[in-house]
Write a protein that holds these residues in place. Structure first.
Motif, PDB file in Angstrom:
ATOM      1  N   TYR A  30       0.835  -1.199   0.000  1.00  0.00           N
ATOM      2  CA  TYR A  30       0.000   0.000   0.000  1.00  0.00           C
ATOM      3  C   TYR A  30       0.876   1.258   0.000  1.00  0.00           C
ATOM      4  CZ  TYR A  30      -3.293   3.480   1.917  1.00  0.00           C
ATOM      5  OH  TYR A  30      -4.055   4.604   2.147  1.00  0.00           O
ATOM      6  N   TYR A  31       1.800   1.323   0.935  1.00  0.00           N
ATOM      7  CA  TYR A  31       2.639   2.517   1.045  1.00  0.00           C
ATOM      8  C   TYR A  31       3.683   2.596  -0.076  1.00  0.00           C
ATOM      9  CZ  TYR A  31       0.494   3.476   5.538  1.00  0.00           C
ATOM     10  OH  TYR A  31      -0.417   3.755   6.527  1.00  0.00           O
ATOM     11  N   PHE A  32       4.144   1.460  -0.541  1.00  0.00           N
ATOM     12  CA  PHE A  32       5.084   1.456  -1.662  1.00  0.00           C
ATOM     13  C   PHE A  32       4.428   2.032  -2.909  1.00  0.00           C
ATOM     14  CE2 PHE A  32       6.734  -0.864  -5.436  1.00  0.00           C
ATOM     15  CZ  PHE A  32       7.996  -0.293  -5.471  1.00  0.00           C
ATOM     16  N   PHE A 110      -6.736   9.974  -2.086  1.00  0.00           N
ATOM     17  CA  PHE A 110      -7.327   8.884  -2.858  1.00  0.00           C
ATOM     18  C   PHE A 110      -7.040   7.531  -2.200  1.00  0.00           C
ATOM     19  CE2 PHE A 110      -8.155  11.693  -6.443  1.00  0.00           C
ATOM     20  CZ  PHE A 110      -9.271  11.109  -7.013  1.00  0.00           C
ATOM     21  N   PHE A 111      -5.816   7.307  -1.787  1.00  0.00           N
ATOM     22  CA  PHE A 111      -5.463   6.033  -1.162  1.00  0.00           C
ATOM     23  C   PHE A 111      -6.229   5.845   0.146  1.00  0.00           C
ATOM     24  CE2 PHE A 111      -2.504   5.527  -4.398  1.00  0.00           C
ATOM     25  CZ  PHE A 111      -1.705   4.406  -4.231  1.00  0.00           C
ATOM     26  N   TRP A 112      -6.321   6.900   0.938  1.00  0.00           N
ATOM     27  CA  TRP A 112      -7.111   6.821   2.192  1.00  0.00           C
ATOM     28  C   TRP A 112      -8.562   6.495   1.889  1.00  0.00           C
ATOM     29  CZ3 TRP A 112     -11.216  10.207   3.053  1.00  0.00           C
ATOM     30  CH2 TRP A 112     -11.855  10.069   4.277  1.00  0.00           C
ATOM     31  N   PHE A 113      -9.115   7.157   0.897  1.00  0.00           N
ATOM     32  CA  PHE A 113     -10.517   6.970   0.538  1.00  0.00           C
ATOM     33  C   PHE A 113     -10.782   5.521   0.124  1.00  0.00           C
ATOM     34  CE2 PHE A 113     -14.037   7.093  -2.506  1.00  0.00           C
ATOM     35  CZ  PHE A 113     -14.983   7.828  -1.817  1.00  0.00           C
ATOM     36  N   PHE A 114      -9.923   4.985  -0.730  1.00  0.00           N
ATOM     37  CA  PHE A 114     -10.111   3.616  -1.209  1.00  0.00           C
ATOM     38  C   PHE A 114      -9.964   2.601  -0.063  1.00  0.00           C
ATOM     39  CE2 PHE A 114      -8.512   5.208  -5.548  1.00  0.00           C
ATOM     40  CZ  PHE A 114      -9.808   5.468  -5.963  1.00  0.00           C
ATOM     41  N   ARG A 115      -9.014   2.818   0.801  1.00  0.00           N
ATOM     42  CA  ARG A 115      -8.791   1.871   1.900  1.00  0.00           C
ATOM     43  C   ARG A 115      -9.928   1.929   2.911  1.00  0.00           C
ATOM     44  NH1 ARG A 115      -3.025   1.271   5.159  1.00  0.00           N
ATOM     45  NH2 ARG A 115      -3.081  -1.009   5.286  1.00  0.00           N
ATOM     46  N   LYS A 116     -10.505   3.107   3.087  1.00  0.00           N
ATOM     47  CA  LYS A 116     -11.596   3.256   4.054  1.00  0.00           C
ATOM     48  C   LYS A 116     -12.908   2.679   3.529  1.00  0.00           C
ATOM     49  CE  LYS A 116     -14.080   6.695   6.837  1.00  0.00           C
ATOM     50  NZ  LYS A 116     -13.873   5.951   8.114  1.00  0.00           N
TER      51      LYS A 116
END
Length: 395
Positions: A30-32, A110-116
């Motif tokens: 995820y972070y990579f 965007f990454f936060w939104f998708f993961r949430k």
């Protein structure tokens, strides 16, 4: 090509975690992937349409100390855009710092939104975002995407019906870009379409398209509501460039996959489980209006994050549901929807733009890719953008 390499890097966790349901190492990937997308956008050099325009204007941006002398009333853009730029300008005159800061903000949201909101399939949502919208959101609509990010950050408030805080966020977004006014109507959309219907969405698509091509309702509303003469002038100029048959067809093909996904969900009565079903209807409205007035296509940007999650959930539910896959109509609808999504993405990047520069396609804006470590100016891109840049870059 670097874009293909990044695609492969994003595809690996999709196969491992979303398709094969493996576990272990998800956070690392995820972070990579987040860092990769931040660096790709943040370290680009003269890649993107709006990027070149804002890069040229960056020298005229005041620092925080100079803002008190800045004439906001005569400024071309909304006040918060200058305040936002001024923060970075106060740190460094190098536009690269601004790009990196923008890339961090946009991709982290965007990454936060998708993961949430898609905890089981967020790698697939990230891949779909990359293939369809990453270049556009990070390199093309650099001002409007900040408003989309504000909307994503306010989604918990929207779902919890905390209207005071939500509308406070709307005011902030509007002061960044006029198009954020669409956010004011999203709560009404959620109320009206608590459970989406594919037949209703298709009716709306057809009805609004006919209305917009028969009655010039938009300009009438703008003149009645808007108090900003410059905004009215921009709308009038936009309308002069509307009505292109190919453009109308593209908006229709962009809307149909959303209708198709709603059909699949209606068949299995799945809408009540998805908080974004009603929000996906917003994209239908935007695409329908865009067939009469092209500028409305920009309003669809606000619903894209919801549509991406909605689409990913629907596809995976279809794959895992044997009864649904055995139904010929549902299989046909899903197949056509996935094909149209792929076609739309390809058409966006590969559509012919020879009118503006000989033997040119739209992907010239993003390819070839050059970084600040390889600061090469692509003459074909520069010449194309000189011809292509018009009122759409000012809206």
């Amino acid at each position: 090509m670097i874009y293909i390499l990044v695609f492969i890097l994003l595809l690996i966790p999709v196969i491992r975690y979303d398709w094969l349901a493996k576990s272990g190492g998800e956070s690392g990937w995820y972070y990579f992937n987040l860092v990769v997308l931040i660096l790709l956008a943040g370290l680009r050099y003269r890649v993107g349409g709006d990027t070149l325009m804002y890069m040229a204007m960056y020298n005229d941006i005041p620092t925080m100390a100079e803002l008190k002398y800045f004439d906001f009333e005569e400024a071309l853009y909304n006040p918060l855009w200058y305040l936002y730029n001024s923060f970075f300008k106060s740190i460094s005159d190098d536009f690269t710092l601004f790009q990196i800061g923008q890339a961090i903000l946009v991709n982290c949201v965007f990454f936060w939104f998708f993961r949430k909101y898609s905890p089981q399939y967020y790698f697939s949502a990230i891949l779909l975002y990359y293939v369809g919208y990453y270049c556009y959101f990070n390199m093309e609509i650099m001002r409007e995407i900040l408003c989309v990010c504000i909307l994503m950050l306010m989604t918990p408030l929207l779902l919890a019906k905390r209207w005071i805080l939500y509308y406070a966020g709307c005011i902030i977004a509007i002061n960044m870009h006029y198009s954020a006014a669409v956010m004011l109507f999203i709560p009404l959309l959620c109320y009206m379409f608590k459970k989406s219907s594919w037949s209703l969405s298709l009716l709306i698509l057809v009805g609004i398209t006919v209305l917009m091509n028969v009655v010039n309702v938009l300009l009438l509303l703008v003149k009645v509501i808007a108090q900003d003469e410059r905004f009215v002038e921009l709308v009038e100029k936009y309308m002069e460039n509307s009505g292109n048959l190919v453009g109308m067809l593209f908006q229709l093909l962009a809307a149909l996959p959303v209708v198709g996904m709603m059909y699949i969900r209606n068949k299995c009565e799945l809408d009540y489980r998805d908080r974004f079903a009603s929000l996906a209807m917003g994209a239908i409205f935007a695409y329908a209006f865009a067939m009469g007035f092209f500028a409305f296509a920009r309003l669809a940007n606000y619903f894209i994050p919801f549509v991406l999650v909605f689409t990913v959930h629907t596809i995976y539910y279809f794959i895992s549901n044997c009864r649904l896959r055995s139904a010929q109509v549902s299989t046909l609808v899903m197949g056509v929807s996935v094909f149209l999504i792929s076609f739309n993405y390809g058409f966006y990047y590969l559509r012919d733009m020879s009118t503006y520069y000989p033997n040119t396609r739209f992907n010239i804006i993003f390819t070839p890719y050059h970084s600040v470590f390889d600061p090469e100016i692509d003459e074909q891109r520069e010449r194309f953008l000189e011809n292509y840049r018009d009122v759409t870059f000012l809206f």
